[in-house]
Design an enzyme around this catalytic site. Structure first.
Site, PDB file in Angstrom:
ATOM      1  N   ASP A   1       0.829  -1.209   0.000  1.00 23.44           N
ATOM      2  CA  ASP A   1       0.000   0.000   0.000  1.00 23.44           C
ATOM      3  C   ASP A   1       0.865   1.262   0.000  1.00 23.44           C
ATOM      4  O   ASP A   1       2.082   1.211   0.220  1.00 23.44           O
ATOM      5  CB  ASP A   1      -0.909  -0.023   1.245  1.00 23.44           C
ATOM      6  CG  ASP A   1      -2.104   0.916   1.100  1.00 23.44           C
ATOM      7  OD1 ASP A   1      -2.384   1.370  -0.029  1.00 23.44           O
ATOM      8  OD2 ASP A   1      -2.767   1.194   2.122  1.00 23.44           O
TER       9      ASP A   1
ATOM     10  N   GLU B   1       2.724   5.280  -4.075  1.00 24.89           N
ATOM     11  CA  GLU B   1       2.763   6.224  -5.219  1.00 24.89           C
ATOM     12  C   GLU B   1       4.048   7.047  -5.313  1.00 24.89           C
ATOM     13  O   GLU B   1       4.327   7.522  -6.415  1.00 24.89           O
ATOM     14  CB  GLU B   1       1.558   7.154  -5.135  1.00 24.89           C
ATOM     15  CG  GLU B   1       0.237   6.447  -5.373  1.00 24.89           C
ATOM     16  CD  GLU B   1      -0.157   5.444  -4.290  1.00 24.89           C
ATOM     17  OE1 GLU B   1       0.118   5.744  -3.117  1.00 24.89           O
ATOM     18  OE2 GLU B   1      -0.680   4.386  -4.630  1.00 24.89           O
TER      19      GLU B   1
ATOM     20  N   ASP C   1      -9.117   2.936  -2.917  1.00 28.56           N
ATOM     21  CA  ASP C   1     -10.095   3.359  -1.909  1.00 28.56           C
ATOM     22  C   ASP C   1     -11.368   3.876  -2.573  1.00 28.56           C
ATOM     23  O   ASP C   1     -11.537   5.078  -2.769  1.00 28.56           O
ATOM     24  CB  ASP C   1      -9.497   4.440  -1.012  1.00 28.56           C
ATOM     25  CG  ASP C   1      -8.368   3.887  -0.152  1.00 28.56           C
ATOM     26  OD1 ASP C   1      -8.177   2.656  -0.126  1.00 28.56           O
ATOM     27  OD2 ASP C   1      -7.673   4.692   0.500  1.00 28.56           O
TER      28      ASP C   1
END
Ligand SMILES: *[C@@H]1O[C@H](CO)[C@@H](O)[C@H](O)[C@H]1NC(C)=O
Ligand SMILES: *[C@@H]1O[C@H](CO)[C@@H](O)[C@H](O)[C@H]1NC(C)=O
Length: 991
Positions: free
Chosen positions: A496, A499, A664
């Site tokens: 997770d 980015e 999400d």
């Protein structure tokens, strides 16, 4: 999208970044309350310069109006391509960077379905090479060893110097121009490249992700490619980057020639389609501007390294793209196709154990239980919380679930906690070992770059430095996994925040480590006063008071957020090019980044990798390379087994290491719909292991949405229910109607597991897709160009889900019926009749029912369901023989041990049915001992008088025929196949 924006506002009360919005605020876990007494990173730490995106800037200069373009010189044609030098055709425009005076052009006919057009600076100084030339070590170039001659190639490349250099790619067969820069100028600067192609009216483009959008991108959309920690905001730049598109064009055959059909709606006309693919091998921030008759491609660096794939089928392109450019998708372990349950807020092993027990109690199959960051000690990777998630209790729990053939997958975040140097109790050996290994990204001065993520101030692994310069991040990462795996028996890993997210601008933790651990610069849902109030669209809560109070709180919160936006200053920060230098933190061209300033909520563009490369040039690769590193790590942890990894940020090629979840999303109907186009896009990208947070991540779900969604996701490869802590619970056993709906859909999924696994084996073998768009399988029906509310699983199974709140029917098309395709209703095995091509048919879809159809012409192996995939794999087989109009069908089945990277035994079984006969031909050495219990032949129009198995007449008690349904059912075959259904070839015939 009002509700979405409202939700975003609620998630971020009082935060007004330069864009007035916040992002991905994952709800809190109980341990976050530990943070209350600690230092909170000030909210303005995540506010950057106030940037006005170029596309919204009325003062922005159009490069096409001011730049001179180039002139081609010394053009040399070879049999397999051409080369030329390009020289700036006039005074430099230096519009958003420094013009490069001299370029080289190389056109290569690299393979019989692919050409490459490469334009890069002619004089590359070594030090600056990676500005322009993407290292192959990070993103390989497609193989070009089998060059073909231009004359035999289906595509043609021409060029012109009138009025300045342009190139044109034409399909020889249709004489259709696929891509042409004619009429535009080429702009090539150190921080800005632009090329423009005209496109035909009403063009159909797909891909260019990752984006929350309909499958067909439309003719008016700006796609920004810059990896961002943004929770599924529609049309924004979110987690992943895939600079590839498919362009499908429909033609009619008139007067002996093909005529482009811009508005191909005549359902009586005969159409043909041609699809081509365009891939730009470039990792820089990009903006692709789709306008009614053109595509403008802008990048903030790198080179033009374009690949044109001839197709002409979509399937042909995705196969070729994966085989040649980005790699074939990772083969998945069999168990990963089972059902996964997750949520943020499973606060300890006991809670996890209760969830697992509840699935058993309600007899809903559960394959894998997941934990979000709750399990971590202070949100640190590789350390479990000793109280709530102790290793001892974990060992007992995991040994129990492993004994049930169930699995466990924890989250691992991308940033690494930097411990407080003045607090011995805060020691963090993983960090110390990383420092020792030169594993972390630096500031330009060589000091550690310290941002902020969940645990507090953090450092970031340096994958680029590891690949390009041999620094230690990848080996260190593997070593941390090996150490941790000795304490906790996980079965896969969920990556997770890749980015890579950082909750502050720049190295905000430098000099501040003694404050650690610190609280993130925003309030978390679940913390006092931060309520999650969103319910699915049109949700009618029976408790009216709660709904009313939710509504007024919502209005109040919205007010706050709106005020925040209007008070934002309008003094925008603009930069202009500096001769001879790049401005990497604030490039002169401002992309429409969701977070504005490139350094907001991310690693700064000037963060520095070992070896000197800057983040500006590799930002979009963090998420890709952490998947590479994790793949290498899991190969070491699970020697010889296929790594199971689900990652958030991806790039072209990530599918060879990992799957992806949709990020999400919210518990809203619109996100259930968007999961389909998102999945189909990831089919193009070569990442078939895809699924979304079923029932919705943010906001509160309800029984109706969750029932529909549990059924829809049952046909997605990655099937996981995930939720956030501030929201109400949404495990499928919580509502009666969801229990029933889930079991029904899971029953079908389990029957189809061997089919799905075979689709994965084929994807891994040749790049064919798992989830498919209707337009790919039925390319001659232009009215399917937009179809993204239905989809196919492989070529044989069509799903037409109900996506509308309150509806009990769904409208769907039955593609191919004009050409004789027959569809059979899964539930009653009867053919759908009386349907016209392209006709929208209203189908019954009461809550709890998901319409599923089988396409005539397929043999589908099925296996009896069980509570886990392992148990199902020990059950007897069945066969669905779905005949086409001519009484034929074919199919394939792949078998192996379900987990080995290189299985020592595999078996492929080919099925073929022609009139009156079905043959199964296994070849391979994988032994499966389960018998064939039954076979069902759909679409058999006459009653057989006798049935023979390998020439021997079958007792009439073993079969029955229904004239009404054209259905032949054979049962009780087990004893005939006691050595296993696929131990040898067999033939079933009927007379
Ligand atoms: C290379 O980069 C340096 C700055 O790092 C710059 O001064 C120089 O002009 C660049 N050289 C070329 C050929 O672009
Ligand atoms: C194109 O999209 C923009 C932004 O969504 C919108 O404002 C504009 O009206 C659209 N133009 C057309 C021609 O549809």
């Amino acid at each position: 999208m009002v509700s979405l924006l409202l939700y975003m506002a609620i998630l971020a009360p009082g935060i007004s970044g330069n864009d007035g919005q916040s992002t991905v605020l994952k709800p809190t876990s109980p341990t976050i309350h530990n943070h209350e007494s600690v230092f909170t990173v000030p909210p303005d730490a995540d506010i950057g310069m106030n940037i006005l995106p170029n596309i919204n800037d009325p003062e922005a200069v159009d490069p096409q109006k001011v730049c001179p373009g180039y002139i081609a010189l010394g053009v040399k044609s070879t049999t397999t391509g051409l080369t030329a030098n390009l020289a700036l055709a006039g005074p430099a425009c230096n519009v958003y960077g420094n013009d490069i005076d001299y370029l080289t052009l190389v056109v290569g006919f690299q393979a019989d379905d692919r050409i490459n057009i490469q334009i890069q600076p002619r004089y590359l100084g070594r030090e600056n090479e990676t500005w322009f030339v993407l290292p192959e070590a990070l993103v390989p170039r497609p193989d070009d060893s089998s060059r073909v001659t231009e004359s035999s190639h289906p595509l043609e490349v021409s060029w012109s110097n009138e009025p300045s250099f342009s190139f044109t790619v034409t399909r020889k067969e249709t004489k259709n121009v696929l891509f042409t820069t004619k009429g535009s100028v080429l702009v090539y600067e150190d921080q800005f490249i632009e090329f423009v192609s005209s496109l035909p009216d009403n063009y159909n483009l797909y891909g260019l992700g990752e984006v929350m959008h309909g499958f067909r991108l439309g003719n008016n959309l700006t796609r920004t490619l810059y990896a961002a920690d943004v929770g599924d905001v529609i049309d924004a730049n979110i987690y992943g980057n895939h600079p590839i598109y498919l362009d499908t064009r429909y033609f009619t055959n008139e007067k002996g020639g093909l005529v482009y059909a811009a508005n191909a709606t005549d359902k009586t006309a005969k159409y043909v389609s041609y699809t081509h693919g365009v891939f730009l091998r470039n990792v820089h921030a990009q903006e692709i501007i789709l306008q009614p008759s053109s595509i403008t491609w802008r990048t903030l660096g790198g080179s033009i390294d374009l690949y044109f794939y001839n197709g002409p089928s979509a399937e042909g392109i995705t196969k070729s793209y994966q085989r040649s450019a980005v790699g074939l998708p990772a083969m998945q372990q069999y168990w990963t196709l089972g059902f996964h349950q997750c949520r943020w807020g499973y606060e300890n092993w006991t809670v996890l154990n209760d969830v697992v027990d509840n699935f058993a109690k309600f007899e809903i199959p559960l394959e894998t239980i997941w934990t979000d960051i709750d399990y971590m000690k202070g949100y640190r990777d590789f350390e479990n919380d000793p109280e709530r998630f102790s290793y001892e209790e974990g060992a007992r729990f995991l040994s129990k679930i492993h004994g049930n053939n169930q699995h466990y997958v924890p989250i691992v975040d991308s940033a690494i906690y930097a411990p407080n140097p003045e607090d011995a109790a805060d020691a963090y050996p993983s960090f110390d070992r990383g420092v020792e290994a030169n594993a972390f990204v630096m500031n330009p001065d060589g000091s550690p770059y310290i941002g902020a993520v969940w645990p507090g101030y953090t450092v970031f692994p340096d994958w680029v430095g590891a690949v390009l310069n041999g620094s230690g991040a990848i080996d260190w990462w593997a070593d941390e996994f090996i150490r941790w795996s000795k304490k906790i028996a996980f079965d896969g890993i969920w990556i997770d925040m890749s980015e890579v997210a950082s909750f502050c601008v720049g190295s905000c933790g430098s000099g501040n480590l003694t404050l650690n651990p610190v609280h993130p610069p925003f309030q978390l849902p679940g913390e006092p006063g931060n309520l999650v109030l969103i319910y699915p669209e049109n949700f009618n809560k029976t408790n009216a008071t709660e709904a009313a109070s939710a509504a007024s709180a919502l209005a109040a919160q919205t007010q706050t957020a709106t005020t925040g936006v209007t008070s934002t200053t309008t003094a925008y920060y603009r930069t202009t090019p500096t001769p001879g230098a790049r401005n990497i933190n604030w490039p002169p061209y401002a992309i429409n980044n969701y977070h504005g300033d490139l350094g907001v909520h991310a690693l700064s563009p000037n963060a520095t990798h070992h070896g000197g490369a800057v983040e500006y040039d590799f930002h979009n690769l963090f998420g890709h390379q952490i998947l590479n590193a994790t793949y290498q790590a899991l190969l070491k942890v699970f020697s010889g087994k296929r790594p199971f990894i689900i990652g958030r940020s991806t790039f072209a090629g990530s599918g060879k290491w990992a799957g992806h979840w949709g990020g999400d999303n919210e518990s809203l109907w619109v996100f259930m719909f968007l999961s389909i186009p998102q999945a189909l896009s990831f089919s193009i990208f070569g990442i078939p292991m895809f699924g979304v947070d079923t029932c919705g991540f943010g906001g509160n779900s309800n029984y109706e949405l969750c029932s529909r969604w549990m059924q829809l996701s049952a046909f997605f490869p990655f099937y996981r229910n995930h939720n956030s802590i501030g929201s109400i619970s949404q495990e499928p056993y919580l509502w009666d109607s969801v229990i029933t709906a889930t079991k029904k859909a899971m029953h079908i999924r389990f029957l189809l597991l061997p089919y799905m696994y075979t689709l994965f084996a084929l994807a891994n073998k040749d790049g064919s897709t798992v989830m498919r768009a209707l337009s790919w399988e039925f390319p001659n029906e232009p009215w399917l160009a937009n179809a993204d509310r239905q989809f196919l699983l492989g070529g044989a199974v069509m799903v037409t889900p109900c996506l509308v709140q309150g509806a009990s029917t769904v409208d769907g098309v039955f593609p191919g019926v004009g050409n004789g395709t027959v569809w059979y209703d899964w539930y009653n095995s009867t053919a759908v009749t009386g349907v016209q091509p392209g006709q929208n048919i209203t189908i019954d879809a009461p809550l709890g029912h998901i319409p599923v159809y089988l396409r005539g012409g397929n043999v589908i192996p099925v296996q009896e369901p069980a509570m886990t995939t392992a148990d199902s794999r020990n059950n007897p087989w069945g066969l669905l023989v779905v005949l086409d109009k001519g009484g034929a069908a074919a199919g394939i089945l792949y078998l192996d041990d379900g987990e080995s990277l290189t299985p020592n035994a595999t078996t492929w079984v080919n099925f073929s049915a022609t009139i009156g006969s079905l043959t199964a031909r296994p070849h391979g050495n994988y032994m499966d001992k389960n018998p064939l219990a039954y076979a069902t032949v759909l679409g058999l129009s006459h009653a057989p008088s006798k049935i023979l198995l390998n020439g021997e007449v079958l007792d009439a008690s073993l079969w029955k025929y229904s004239k009404e349904k054209n259905l032949l059912s054979l049962g009780g075959l087990n004893t005939r196949f006691s050595k296993g259904a696929w131990s040898s070839s067999w033939n079933l015939s009927w007379e």
